[in-house]
Structure formats: structure tokens, C-alpha cells
Scaffold this motif. Structure first.
Motif, PDB file in Angstrom:
ATOM      1  N   ILE A  93       0.989  -1.073   0.102  1.00 40.14           N
ATOM      2  CA  ILE A  93      -0.004   0.102   0.104  1.00 40.14           C
ATOM      3  C   ILE A  93       1.094   1.281  -0.087  1.00 40.14           C
ATOM      4  O   ILE A  93       0.665   2.254  -0.756  1.00 40.14           O
ATOM      5  CB  ILE A  93      -1.042  -0.020   1.141  1.00 40.14           C
ATOM      6  N   GLU A  94       1.984   1.363   0.788  1.00 41.46           N
ATOM      7  CA  GLU A  94       2.876   2.482   0.986  1.00 41.46           C
ATOM      8  C   GLU A  94       3.394   2.886  -0.365  1.00 41.46           C
ATOM      9  O   GLU A  94       3.684   3.761  -0.985  1.00 41.46           O
ATOM     10  CB  GLU A  94       4.008   2.062   1.983  1.00 41.46           C
ATOM     11  N   GLN A  95       3.711   1.639  -1.316  1.00 40.76           N
ATOM     12  CA  GLN A  95       4.510   1.760  -2.541  1.00 40.76           C
ATOM     13  C   GLN A  95       3.553   1.824  -3.762  1.00 40.76           C
ATOM     14  O   GLN A  95       4.234   1.899  -4.837  1.00 40.76           O
ATOM     15  CB  GLN A  95       5.710   0.948  -2.464  1.00 40.76           C
ATOM     16  N   ASP A  96       2.165   1.748  -3.515  1.00 41.34           N
ATOM     17  CA  ASP A  96       1.258   1.853  -4.482  1.00 41.34           C
ATOM     18  C   ASP A  96       1.629   0.845  -5.539  1.00 41.34           C
ATOM     19  O   ASP A  96       1.389   0.854  -6.795  1.00 41.34           O
ATOM     20  CB  ASP A  96       1.358   3.201  -5.195  1.00 41.34           C
ATOM     21  N   ASP A  97       1.714  -0.554  -5.047  1.00 36.73           N
ATOM     22  CA  ASP A  97       2.127  -1.742  -5.766  1.00 36.73           C
ATOM     23  C   ASP A  97       1.261  -2.707  -5.105  1.00 36.73           C
ATOM     24  O   ASP A  97       1.993  -3.955  -4.777  1.00 36.73           O
ATOM     25  CB  ASP A  97       3.766  -1.974  -5.715  1.00 36.73           C
ATOM     26  N   VAL A  98      -0.130  -2.706  -5.302  1.00 39.87           N
ATOM     27  CA  VAL A  98      -0.933  -3.636  -4.500  1.00 39.87           C
ATOM     28  C   VAL A  98      -1.062  -5.118  -5.343  1.00 39.87           C
ATOM     29  O   VAL A  98      -1.393  -4.705  -6.716  1.00 39.87           O
ATOM     30  CB  VAL A  98      -2.185  -3.026  -4.088  1.00 39.87           C
ATOM     31  N   SER A  99      -1.163  -5.976  -4.677  1.00 36.83           N
ATOM     32  CA  SER A  99      -1.168  -7.348  -5.647  1.00 36.83           C
ATOM     33  C   SER A  99      -2.560  -7.600  -5.786  1.00 36.83           C
ATOM     34  O   SER A  99      -3.570  -6.902  -5.164  1.00 36.83           O
ATOM     35  CB  SER A  99      -0.503  -8.585  -4.709  1.00 36.83           C
TER      36      SER A  99
END
Length: 514
Positions: A93-99
Motif C-alpha cells: 500500500i505504501e509503494q502503490d504496488d498492490v497485488s
């Protein structure tokens, strides 16, 4: 606005009292309590408060979460998540890279920022009882888990109108439960910064729906168009606990809501047949204790009151319906209210004279693909849903393979008849046998060479060829699986009236329906 009384502690058991106090802070002058719960601070530094107030071990099924953090909270990285949240999830969520796996656990929600900088996270569907959820923040990186209360903790009013799939609907909503509600009128504003409206009992003033609350928007809708959510909880006079409201949002329309509600209802033209009479914007065939109805082109919400009926129902395009429970052989008058997707109302009186008591034989269940040999172990179940006995010798079963004329056997009211081949073996140790009290009727052959296994249409006809009951064409059942009607009075021509189910020959259908 009506003044509402706060429930007295003496009327509650200790358990209910504790629950009511935990659910919401009671304001005796407001049906919508003003919740100002204390914030919970997890180790990571965000603060979370429930509205209405509750412990993390018994959060409300319908709620708003007030989330704050120092120095600031990024609402674009704030989610409500089903299940546990780990550090690896927070990094996504922090890195905007949600699986995809994590995104599938996000609960649909409406978020907005308050004047004090905190963010409101409002789920737009009721949470599942007993399940664990977590507030997850990517900036700052933190989470707070909580467990939802059991289902019976407080009554939930489900929004029956407008439908979930409706788009561009007006600001009219109907919420219904299982208990009769007191007469009430109070105002409320949809959030965030949505239009003002009024709540009242029933589909319309003094209309059907004693177990329902309606919401009607007033004035000009804000130009941002929503979506807006209703209050999560309301108190009604005489009830010792609050009612939860289905949190599905209103889409909003950029128009004068009052004008939309008062506009004419145009559900599409419907021409009644020779056997039918007009019924609001639809048509019905009048029988003894029931009306067999057809809806018009437009999707509609109906409220029917009078003669012991208090019915709220919805219909789709040209959908059929049954209204049962009328007095037979009497002059009747019903109040019929219909509301369309934009909240426009039409209200009419309906008068007719019902017929004297009569039989109602329906196709209730069909076994076309038994585990045992075919066509020997195939069967068709009939049920007499009427008040007098029926002569089966006046009926014909028809499917794609041919017609079966039934023998002259009488079927009493409330009884099942299982129509089988002459070669049928009641207990072949493979298929489910007929119930002990079922009337087993043997015929030379069901259809020309047995019933079709491909989910073909099956009809029950009278000697004039008029269709009395019909099973639709549905996906092919598996071996040993029957096609069952939801209930004997479930109408033909409605998709959810039937389903594939474990067989119950000669007994009530027990399968669960969606």
C-alpha cells in the motif's frame, strides 16, 4: 422533526443494555445519534474511532471509521481490508504496488476528509458477522484490526430499492427488515455534504411496508453528484435498540430532486389480455385467493396494502408475480403504489371480486436425469396449492418428447403427487424414494421416450391446451439432481423461482435459494 424517546434501562436485559450502550450514544432528541467516540491508538501511531461507538472486539456491521494521524494521513493510501494485514501488505500500500490478491480483499468504501483533517472511511456494504477486518494505512504505515459483532446484535434494514445495479437513480431509497416499525418522520443529510431528505415508514405515507423505512431527497442535489451514504444507524421510538441501515450509496443526480419525484411515471405500455385486468401500471388475472400478475417494461418497486396484505416487492421487465392471501369469493379493494428508478410515484386503487375457492396444481419438481435407469426412474412432482381438491384426469404433462395424459385421480389441497413410469421402482437403493405420504401416480410413459435431460421446458396443461404451470429451460442437471421450484406459489417466468437441487420427491423443497 418528531421527538424520540431514549429507551429505558428497565426495558432491556443486561445483555441488550450493554449492547445498546456499546452501539451508540443515545440522544433523546435525535433519531440519528451524534456519535463522538474516543479514539483508539495502535502502536504505529494512527488513531481510529468507530461510529457508532463500539469495542474492537464487537464492531458494528454498519459503521464509519474516523481515522487520523500525525503529521498527516494520505487518504489515497487508506483502505479497509478483510482479514489480517501484515507488514508486507502495508509495504504494498505504501509503494502503490498492490497485488491482485490484496486488492481482492479491499472492502468497497467511500472516503472523505473532515474539517479537522481526519478521514472518514465508510464501507458501502454491511460487514460480515464475526469476521476480522483491518484499517490499513500506507502513509503513515500502520494498521488496526477489529472483529465484527454477531449478526443478531442489532437489526439490519436492507435497501430493497433502488437495485444494486441501477445507475442514475433518483434520491429515493427503501430499507426493509423483518419487524413492524413505528410511525416516524425525521430528517437526515446524506454524507459527505449530500442532499437533505426525510425518512418515514412505508413505501409512501399510510402505504404498504410496515417493516420498511423510506428516504426521500429534497431540493436541489449538490453538483458533485455523490456518491452519498446514509447514516449508519437510527433510533426509532419504542425500540430498545438502534436500527442499522444498509450502507450502499446513492449515485446522485444533478437535478431538482423534488421535480423528479413529482414527474409522471412512464413504465412502458402494457396491454392486458382477455383474462387480465389493469393493476396499477401492470395487469393481473383475478383468481380465488390470489392475483396472477404481469409487470410492465420498466423496473418497478411495488407496495400493495389492504385485505390483510402488506406486500413490498420489486419487478423487472415484463416479470410475472403472484399476490396470495386474499379472501376468496369477496369484493376486494387494494392500495397499489409503484415507484420507478428515479423515485417517481404512482398510486391507484384496485377493486375486483375474487373467485370461489379452486385448486391450484403446479409443477413443483422434476427429475429428468436420475442416477438409476432412464426413463424408469424419472418423475414429475405436482402440488395442489389451492383450497379444494384437483382432478388430475383433466391435466396433461408436456415436454419436448411428447405429452402424458394423467389418470383420473383426485389430489387433495396441500398434497404432493409424484408422476412416475409404470416401471418405476420406489426404492432402487440409488435414487431418493418418494416420501411415505406422497401420492404416487403411475402412467404408461412420461413423454414419448422419457423426459429430456438437457433442461428442456416442461409444461402442465389443461384439456383446452391452456398452460397452468411451467418449468423453464435451465442448464442441464447432473445425474441425481432435480429442478425445484422455490415455493409452490413462486411464479413462472421468473429466473429465481427455480434452481438445481437435491431431490425431495413427494415432500416440500428444502434447497436454499439465493
Amino acid at each position: 422533526m418528531q421527538t424520540l424517546a431514549c429507551p429505558k434501562a428497565s426495558r432491556l436485559t443486561p445483555t441488550l443494555l450493554a449492547l445498546a450502550l456499546a452501539l451508540v450514544a443515545c440522544r433523546p432528541d435525535l433519531p440519528i445519534p451524534e456519535a463522538r467516540p474516543g479514539f483508539m491508538t495502535p502502536p504505529a501511531g494512527i488513531t481510529v474511532a468507530f461510529e457508532p461507538e463500539a469495542p474492537v472486539t464487537a464492531a458494528p456491521r454498519v459503521l464509519r471509521l474516523h481515522v487520523a494521524a500525525e503529521p498527516a494521513l494520505d487518504e489515497a493510501r487508506l483502505f479497509l481490508v478483510r482479514g489480517e494485514v501484515r507488514d508486507s501488505h502495508l509495504r504494498q500500500i505504501e509503494q502503490d504496488d498492490v497485488s491482485k490478491a490484496l486488492a481482492a480483499r479491499f472492502v468497497p468504501s467511500r472516503t472523505w476528509r473532515e474539517d479537522d483533517g481526519s478521514v472518514v472511511l465508510a464501507p458501502t456494504a454491511p460487514l460480515d458477522p464475526g469476521e476480522t477486518y483491518a484499517v490499513a494505512s500506507g502513509e503513515p504505515k500502520a494498521s488496526l484490526p477489529f472483529v465484527v459483532e454477531p449478526a443478531e446484535a442489532a437489526p439490519l434494514l436492507v435497501r430493497v430499492w433502488p437495485p444494486v445495479e441501477a445507475t442514475g437513480a433518483g434520491l429515493f431509497g427503501l430499507y426493509c427488515g423483518e419487524m413492524t416499525l413505528p410511525e416516524v418522520t425525521f430528517e437526515a443529510t446524506l454524507a459527505p455534504d449530500g442532499p437533505l431528505g426525510a425518512f418515514g415508514r412505508g413505501i409512501a405515507p399510510a402505504g404498504a411496508g410496515g417493516a420498511c423505512l423510506r428516504f426521500v431527497g429534497r431540493g436541489l442535489a449538490p453538483p458533485d453528484g455523490g456518491p452519498w451514504v446514509p447514516p449508519p444507524v437510527v433510533w426509532l421510538p419504542g425500540l430498545p435498540w438502534p436500527l442499522r441501515l444498509d450502507p450502499r450509496p446513492f449515485g446522485g443526480v444533478n437535478e431538482d430532486v423534488g421535480e423528479a419525484i413529482e414527474g409522471p411515471l412512464d413504465p412502458g405500455a402494457l396491454v392486458c389480455t382477455a383474462f387480465e385486468v389493469p393493476f396499477g401500471p401492470g395487469c393481473v388475472e383475478v383468481e380465488d385467493d390470489r392475483l396472477l400478475g404481469r409487470a410492465p417494461e420498466a423496473a418497478l418497486l411495488w407496495g400493495i396494502a389492504g385485505e390483510g396484505l402488506d406486500v413490498v416487492m420489486t419487478t423487472g421487465k415484463n416479470e410475472r408475480f403472484v399476490l396470495k392471501g386474499l379472501p376468496a369469493g369477496k369484493d376486494i379493494t387494494l392500495d397499489v403504489t409503484t415507484i420507478d428508478l428515479r423515485g417517481r410515484e404512482q398510486r391507484r386503487k384496485f377493486s375486483a371480486t375474487t373467485l370461489t375457492p379452486m385448486p391450484h396444481v403446479v409443477l413443483n419438481e422434476v427429475m429428468a436425469n436420475p442416477l438409476g435407469p432412464e426413463p424408469d426412474q424419472e418423475w414429475v412432482e405436482l402440488y395442489n396449492d389451492g383450497a379444494v381438491e384437483a382432478a388430475l384426469g383433466e391435466l396433461v404433462i408436456s415436454d419436448i418428447g411428447g405429452e402424458t395424459v394423467l389418470p383420473g385421480i383426485m389430489l387433495p389441497p396441500g398434497r404432493f403427487a409424484v408422476i412416475v413410469n409404470e416401471t418405476f421402482v420406489p426404492d432402487d437403493e440409488i435414487d431418493v424414494p418418494p416420501a411415505e405420504d406422497a401420492i404416487v401416480v403411475r402412467v404408461p410413459a412420461l413423454g414419448k421416450s422419457g423426459l429430456g435431460n438437457g433442461g428442456e421446458i416442461v409444461r402442465l396443461l389443461d384439456m383446452r391446451g391452456r398452460i397452468l404451470s411451467r418449468f423453464p429451460a435451465i442448464p442441464k442437471p447432473k445425474a441425481g439432481q432435480s429442478v425445484a421450484r422455490r415455493s409452490p406459489d413462486a411464479p413462472d417466468g421468473v429466473s429465481d423461482s427455480f434452481l438445481l437441487a437435491p431431490p425431495t420427491p413427494g415432500a416440500a423443497n428444502t434447497a436454499s435459494f439465493p
